[in-house]
Design a protein around this motif. Structure first.
Motif, PDB file in Angstrom:
ATOM      1  N   GLY A 166      14.232  31.061  34.744  1.00 30.00           N
ATOM      2  CA  GLY A 166      13.880  32.068  35.735  1.00 30.00           C
ATOM      3  C   GLY A 166      14.850  33.224  35.765  1.00 30.00           C
ATOM      4  N   GLY A 167      15.425  33.573  34.619  1.00 26.89           N
ATOM      5  CA  GLY A 167      16.361  34.685  34.527  1.00 26.89           C
ATOM      6  C   GLY A 167      17.799  34.325  34.832  1.00 26.89           C
ATOM      7  N   GLU A 168      18.062  33.074  35.247  1.00 28.99           N
ATOM      8  CA  GLU A 168      19.418  32.627  35.565  1.00 28.99           C
ATOM      9  C   GLU A 168      19.945  31.727  34.453  1.00 28.99           C
ATOM     10  OE1 GLU A 168      21.354  33.416  38.149  1.00 28.99           O
ATOM     11  OE2 GLU A 168      19.814  34.767  38.931  1.00 28.99           O
ATOM     12  N   PRO A 169      21.237  31.836  34.113  1.00 28.50           N
ATOM     13  CA  PRO A 169      21.804  30.920  33.117  1.00 28.50           C
ATOM     14  C   PRO A 169      21.622  29.474  33.557  1.00 28.50           C
ATOM     15  CG  PRO A 169      23.321  32.744  33.557  1.00 28.50           C
ATOM     16  CD  PRO A 169      22.226  32.829  34.594  1.00 28.50           C
ATOM     17  N   GLY A 170      21.051  28.655  32.684  1.00 27.98           N
ATOM     18  CA  GLY A 170      20.795  27.259  33.023  1.00 27.98           C
ATOM     19  C   GLY A 170      22.011  26.505  33.524  1.00 27.98           C
ATOM     20  N   PRO A 171      23.188  26.638  32.860  1.00 31.45           N
ATOM     21  CA  PRO A 171      24.360  25.877  33.317  1.00 31.45           C
ATOM     22  C   PRO A 171      24.820  26.244  34.718  1.00 31.45           C
ATOM     23  CG  PRO A 171      24.669  26.654  31.061  1.00 31.45           C
ATOM     24  CD  PRO A 171      23.441  27.323  31.587  1.00 31.45           C
ATOM     25  N   ASN A 172      24.396  27.408  35.234  1.00 32.87           N
ATOM     26  CA  ASN A 172      24.804  27.814  36.583  1.00 32.87           C
ATOM     27  C   ASN A 172      23.982  27.145  37.677  1.00 32.87           C
ATOM     28  OD1 ASN A 172      26.544  29.498  35.250  1.00 32.87           O
ATOM     29  ND2 ASN A 172      25.588  31.423  35.920  1.00 32.87           N
ATOM     30  N   LEU A 173      22.880  26.493  37.297  1.00 31.98           N
ATOM     31  CA  LEU A 173      21.992  25.890  38.287  1.00 31.98           C
ATOM     32  C   LEU A 173      22.410  24.456  38.580  1.00 31.98           C
ATOM     33  CD1 LEU A 173      18.523  27.141  36.963  1.00 31.98           C
ATOM     34  CD2 LEU A 173      19.972  28.196  38.705  1.00 31.98           C
ATOM     35  N   SER A 174      22.378  24.091  39.844  1.00 36.09           N
ATOM     36  CA  SER A 174      22.632  22.701  40.223  1.00 36.09           C
ATOM     37  C   SER A 174      21.435  21.845  39.839  1.00 36.09           C
ATOM     38  CB  SER A 174      22.880  22.605  41.729  1.00 36.09           C
ATOM     39  OG  SER A 174      21.674  22.900  42.443  1.00 36.09           O
ATOM     40  N   ARG A 175      21.613  20.531  39.879  1.00 38.13           N
ATOM     41  CA  ARG A 175      20.493  19.640  39.559  1.00 38.13           C
ATOM     42  C   ARG A 175      19.341  19.845  40.549  1.00 38.13           C
ATOM     43  NH1 ARG A 175      20.715  16.326  35.544  1.00 38.13           N
ATOM     44  NH2 ARG A 175      22.690  15.664  34.625  1.00 38.13           N
ATOM     45  N   ARG A 176      19.651  20.093  41.797  1.00 37.47           N
ATOM     46  CA  ARG A 176      18.602  20.325  42.787  1.00 37.47           C
ATOM     47  C   ARG A 176      17.859  21.624  42.470  1.00 37.47           C
ATOM     48  NH1 ARG A 176      17.601  18.379  48.116  1.00 37.47           N
ATOM     49  NH2 ARG A 176      19.366  16.986  47.820  1.00 37.47           N
TER      50      ARG A 176
END
Length: 272
Positions: free
Chosen positions: A72-82
Motif C-alpha cells: 500500500g505504498g509503505e515499506p513492508g518492514p515498517n509495518l507491524s504484524r497487526r
C-alpha cells in the motif's frame, strides 16, 4: 482469454530487486512484481523452486535478503504484524484446525487484527462473518464443524475468513488445489469476483489453465529459477512452460460456451 492487466490501477503490493531465502542465502533473486487493485497475479512453477519462500517473504514472515517490498505504498518492514494483517488477508492451502471449530468460528478468526489480546468478537464482527458466509453461499453451514466439510466448502470458508479480515490484498496458496471441477470453478469465479471488487489478488497454482481463466498477470519460476513475469498470455507460452516444467506442452486457443476466446494448456506424454 484472461483479463487484460490495468497498468493505471494503483499497486497494492510491489517488489523491486527482491531476493528471498534463508539465513541470508537467496533462493530466488531479481524478483520484480506489482499486484494492482482489480487484478489477479498467478504464481506458477515446479515444486521446490521457491514459491513458498517468496510467499513467506511477501507476507512478512521472512525478511528479504535484499531488495524492497511495499505494501500500500509503505515499506513492508515498517509495518507491524497487526498492520500487515489489516493489509493482507492470507488464504492457505486446505488444512484441518486442531479443534472442531464451526464454520462461523473459522470465519470470525479473520477479525483478530481488530481485537484486543483477550477480547471476544462483538456483535458487529459476527454480523460481518455471517454476511461473508452468506455472500459465498455457505451461510447454511455456519454451525457445521469445519472438519466435516467437503474440500470446496472448506476452501470457501477460508475465503470467508479473508473477507472478514478485509485486507486490500488477498494472498492465496493454491486455492483450487485438490478440488473437483465444479468446486474449482466456484472458487476461481469467487477469486475473479474479488479482484473485480478492487482487491489485489496473488495466488499460486500448478495449473496454467487457472491463470488463463482468471489472471491478468503471471509470474513463472523455471526449474533453473529464472523469473518470467508479465501478462498471462505472454508469460505462459509453450516454450516458457516447457522450460519451467521440463515437459512438452501445447497451448491451444479455443472458445468457451459463450463464444469467448480462451486458452488451455495440454501436457504431452512425449519425451522432452
Amino acid at each position: 482469454m484472461s483479463p487484460r492487466p490495468d497498468d493505471s490501477a494503483p499497486a497494492t503490493i510491489r517488489a523491486r530487486g527482491l531476493a528471498c531465502g534463508y539465513h541470508g542465502d537467496p533462493v530466488l533473486t531479481d524478483i520484480g512484481l506489482d499486484v494492482r487493485c482489480g487484478e489477479v497475479l498467478c504464481l506458477l512453477g515446479p515444486n521446490g523452486v521457491g514459491k513458498t519462500t517468496l510467499f513467506r517473504t511477501l507476507l512478512g514472515h521472512l525478511a528479504a535478503v535484499r531488495g524492497t517490498i511495499e505494501i500500500g505504498g509503505e515499506p513492508g518492514p515498517n509495518l507491524s504484524r497487526r498492520e500487515m494483517a489489516r493489509a493482507i488477508a492470507y488464504v492457505p492451502q486446505l488444512h484441518e484446525p486442531p479443534f472442531a471449530f464451526t464454520v462461523l468460528d473459522v470465519a470470525l478468526t479473520g477479525c483478530a487484527s481488530r481485537l484486543g489480546l483477550f477480547s471476544s468478537p462483538p456483535a458487529e464482527e459476527r454480523e460481518r462473518a455471517s454476511a461473508a458466509l452468506e455472500r459465498l453461499g455457505i451461510a447454511h453451514l455456519a454451525e457445521r464443524s469445519f472438519n466435516e466439510l467437503s474440500g470446496g466448502e472448506q476452501q470457501m470458508t477460508l475465503i470467508a475468513r479473508a473477507l472478514v479480515q478485509d485486507g486490500t490484498i488477498l494472498v492465496m496458496d493454491e486455492p483450487a488445489a485438490a478440488l473437483d471441477l465444479r468446486n474449482q470453478a466456484t472458487v476461481l469465479s469467487t477469486v475473479r469476483d474479488l479482484a473485480d471488487e478492487s482487491h489485489g489478488v496473488i495466488m499460486t497454482s500448478h495449473n496454467p489453465d487457472h491463470a488463463f481463466m482468471i489472471a491478468s498477470r503471471a509470474l513463472l519460476i523455471t526449474r533453473e529459477r529464472r523469473i518470467l513475469s508479465g501478462p498471462v498470455n505472454e508469460v505462459l507460452s509453450e516454450a516458457n512452460l516447457q522450460e519451467a516444467y521440463g515437459t512438452r506442452v501445447r497451448v491451444i486457443d479455443t472458445l468457451d460456451d459463450d463464444g469467448r476466446p480462451t486458452r488451455t494448456c495440454v501436457p504431452s506424454i512425449e519425451a522432452f
